[in-house]
Structures are given as structure tokens and as C-alpha cells.
Design an enzyme around this catalytic site. Structure first.
Site, PDB file in Angstrom:
ATOM      1  N   LYS A 146       4.387  -3.429   7.267  1.00 56.00           N
ATOM      2  CA  LYS A 146       4.879  -3.274   5.895  1.00 56.00           C
ATOM      3  C   LYS A 146       6.345  -2.887   5.967  1.00 56.00           C
ATOM      4  O   LYS A 146       6.725  -2.061   6.793  1.00 56.00           O
ATOM      5  CB  LYS A 146       4.128  -2.122   5.194  1.00 56.00           C
ATOM      6  CG  LYS A 146       2.908  -2.536   4.423  1.00 56.00           C
ATOM      7  CD  LYS A 146       2.437  -1.374   3.515  1.00 56.00           C
ATOM      8  CE  LYS A 146       1.477  -1.865   2.473  1.00 56.00           C
ATOM      9  NZ  LYS A 146       1.105  -0.827   1.508  1.00 56.00           N
ATOM     10  N   LYS A 164       2.288  -0.889  10.369  1.00 55.78           N
ATOM     11  CA  LYS A 164       1.346  -1.427   9.369  1.00 55.78           C
ATOM     12  C   LYS A 164       1.791  -2.803   8.904  1.00 55.78           C
ATOM     13  O   LYS A 164       1.249  -3.366   7.963  1.00 55.78           O
ATOM     14  CB  LYS A 164       1.253  -0.479   8.152  1.00 55.78           C
ATOM     15  CG  LYS A 164       0.626   0.843   8.423  1.00 55.78           C
ATOM     16  CD  LYS A 164       0.177   1.567   7.148  1.00 55.78           C
ATOM     17  CE  LYS A 164       1.238   1.916   6.198  1.00 55.78           C
ATOM     18  NZ  LYS A 164       0.791   2.744   5.060  1.00 55.78           N
TER      19      LYS A 164
HETATM   20  N1  C2G Z   1      -3.685   2.131  -4.977  1.00 52.13           N
HETATM   21  C1  C2G Z   1      -4.530   2.075  -6.082  1.00 52.13           C
HETATM   22  N2  C2G Z   1      -4.351   1.089  -6.997  1.00 52.13           N
HETATM   23  C2  C2G Z   1      -3.365   0.171  -6.840  1.00 52.13           C
HETATM   24  C3  C2G Z   1      -2.494   0.234  -5.729  1.00 52.13           C
HETATM   25  C4  C2G Z   1      -2.677   1.243  -4.794  1.00 52.13           C
HETATM   26  O1  C2G Z   1      -5.432   2.910  -6.228  1.00 52.13           O
HETATM   27  N3  C2G Z   1      -3.227  -0.811  -7.783  1.00 52.13           N
HETATM   28  C5  C2G Z   1      -3.911   3.192  -3.994  1.00 52.13           C
HETATM   29  C6  C2G Z   1      -4.298   2.664  -2.620  1.00 52.13           C
HETATM   30  O2  C2G Z   1      -5.699   2.374  -2.568  1.00 52.13           O
HETATM   31  C7  C2G Z   1      -3.913   3.838  -1.718  1.00 52.13           C
HETATM   32  C8  C2G Z   1      -2.700   4.451  -2.447  1.00 52.13           C
HETATM   33  O3  C2G Z   1      -2.724   3.920  -3.788  1.00 52.13           O
HETATM   34  O4  C2G Z   1      -4.973   4.795  -1.689  1.00 52.13           O
HETATM   35  C9  C2G Z   1      -1.384   4.101  -1.785  1.00 52.13           C
HETATM   36  O5  C2G Z   1      -1.313   2.699  -1.691  1.00 52.13           O
HETATM   37  P1  C2G Z   1      -0.289   2.080  -0.612  1.00 52.13           P
HETATM   38  O6  C2G Z   1       1.036   2.699  -0.752  1.00 52.13           O
HETATM   39  O7  C2G Z   1      -0.438   0.586  -0.640  1.00 52.13           O
HETATM   40  O8  C2G Z   1      -0.921   2.648   0.737  1.00 52.13           O
HETATM   41  P2  C2G Z   1      -1.378   1.816   2.023  1.00 52.13           P
HETATM   42  O9  C2G Z   1      -0.295   0.913   2.454  1.00 52.13           O
HETATM   43  O10 C2G Z   1      -2.715   1.305   1.701  1.00 52.13           O
HETATM   44  O11 C2G Z   1      -1.418   2.953   3.154  1.00 52.13           O
HETATM   45  O12 C2G Z   1      -3.361   5.635   6.509  1.00 52.13           O
HETATM   46  C10 C2G Z   1      -3.548   5.061   5.226  1.00 52.13           C
HETATM   47  C11 C2G Z   1      -2.393   4.192   4.861  1.00 52.13           C
HETATM   48  O13 C2G Z   1      -1.161   4.878   5.018  1.00 52.13           O
HETATM   49  C12 C2G Z   1      -2.550   3.686   3.421  1.00 52.13           C
END
Ligand code: C2G
Length: 132
Positions: free
Chosen positions: A46, A44
Site C-alpha cells: 500500500k 502491505k
Molecule cells: N474500514 C471500514 N469501512 C470502510 C473502510 C475501512 O470499516 N469503508 C475499516 C477497515 O475494516 C479497517 C479500518 O477501517 O478496520 C482501517 O482501514 P484501512 O486503513 O484500509 O486498514 P488496512 O489497510 O486494512 O490495515 O494490521 C491490520 C492492518 O494494518 C489493517
């Protein structure tokens, strides 16, 4: 028992993540969180600060979370949902539309993302503090 699942890295856990997890749990009775492994995060593009094991331990300590499983590829969602008997798939709406095909096997819910906080913002702000 209504089972909910959500996926993410959940690095540098913050109140936006907690808002998501609370609302996801409120949709059912049992919340499974699939946390991206360190290897999948590399896919990803990341780099999580906390290791998978430590992010898993943190998530397992949250009252809204009932089970944590690893997410190690993009394609496992449908299989996870069927295997675990999940009723609702939840993601923040930054992912809106990306997983609509899962509606074939469960309800798909995109929840409004929490404005004003993100892991990358935390990292940027800390960098500013460090660099003065
Ligand atoms: N999130 C949120 N508000 C934020 C930050 C994050 O609602 N201010 C939500 C994101 O939309 C996501 C969850 O928290 O649903 C986890 O965010 P991340 O750890 O950034 O996940 P991500 O890297 O988007 O990975 O297969 C799907 C991926 O693994 C998602």
C-alpha cells in the site's frame, strides 16, 4: 477503564474510517489506534497519500481516538495488547477470522465494514474526474 485497540493505514480519512473508530470507542473508554508506518505499508503493498506523521496528526485530532501508536509489523498486535492492557481488539469485518488467535489475550470484535466508501474508491473516482 476498558481499553480498545484497532489497526490500520487510515489514509485519505473518510466516513467509513470514522464509523469504525466511533463504534470501536463505543465498546470501551479508551481507544488506541495503531497506524501503519510508511515502511509497513510498503510491506502491505500500500502507498499512502499522507505520510505516517500526517496520518498520525489527523487521527490524534479525532474525538474518538485517545492514543496513536505506530504499526510497523504484522506480529506486534499480541505484544501491544499485553503491554497496553487492552481489553478489546477491533477490526472491520474484511479482516474477519484473521486475528482470532488474539482471543487468548483479549476480546476480538470484527465490526461490519461501511459499504460505499474506501480509500481506493476515492483515488479511482478522482482519477476519473482528472481524466475526464
Ligand atoms: N474500514 C471500514 N469501512 C470502510 C473502510 C475501512 O470499516 N469503508 C475499516 C477497515 O475494516 C479497517 C479500518 O477501517 O478496520 C482501517 O482501514 P484501512 O486503513 O484500509 O486498514 P488496512 O489497510 O486494512 O490495515 O494490521 C491490520 C492492518 O494494518 C489493517
Amino acid at each position: 477503564m476498558k481499553k480498545v485497540i484497532t489497526y490500520g493505514t487510515f489514509d485519505l480519512l473518510h466516513w467509513g474510517h470514522i464509523n469504525l473508530l466511533k463504534r470501536a470507542k463505543d465498546l470501551g473508554d479508551y481507544l488506541i489506534v495503531a497506524i501503519s508506518t510508511d515502511e509497513f505499508n510498503a510491506l502491505k503493498d500500500k502507498k499512502a497519500y499522507h505520510s505516517f506523521e500526517n496520518r498520525k496528526m489527523i487521527l490524534e485530532s479525532i474525538r474518538y481516538v485517545d492514543e496513536v501508536i505506530p504499526e510497523d509489523n504484522w506480529a506486534q498486535k499480541r505484544e501491544d495488547i499485553v503491554r497496553e492492557g487492552v481489553d478489546i481488539f477491533v477490526m472491520g469485518d474484511d479482516w474477519k477470522g484473521q486475528f482470532d488467535e488474539l482471543a487468548e489475550v483479549c476480546d476480538v470484535v470484527y465490526l461490519p465494514r461501511t459499504i460505499g466508501i474506501s480509500t481506493s474508491q476515492i483515488k479511482d473516482d478522482l482519477l476519473k474526474v482528472t481524466n475526464g
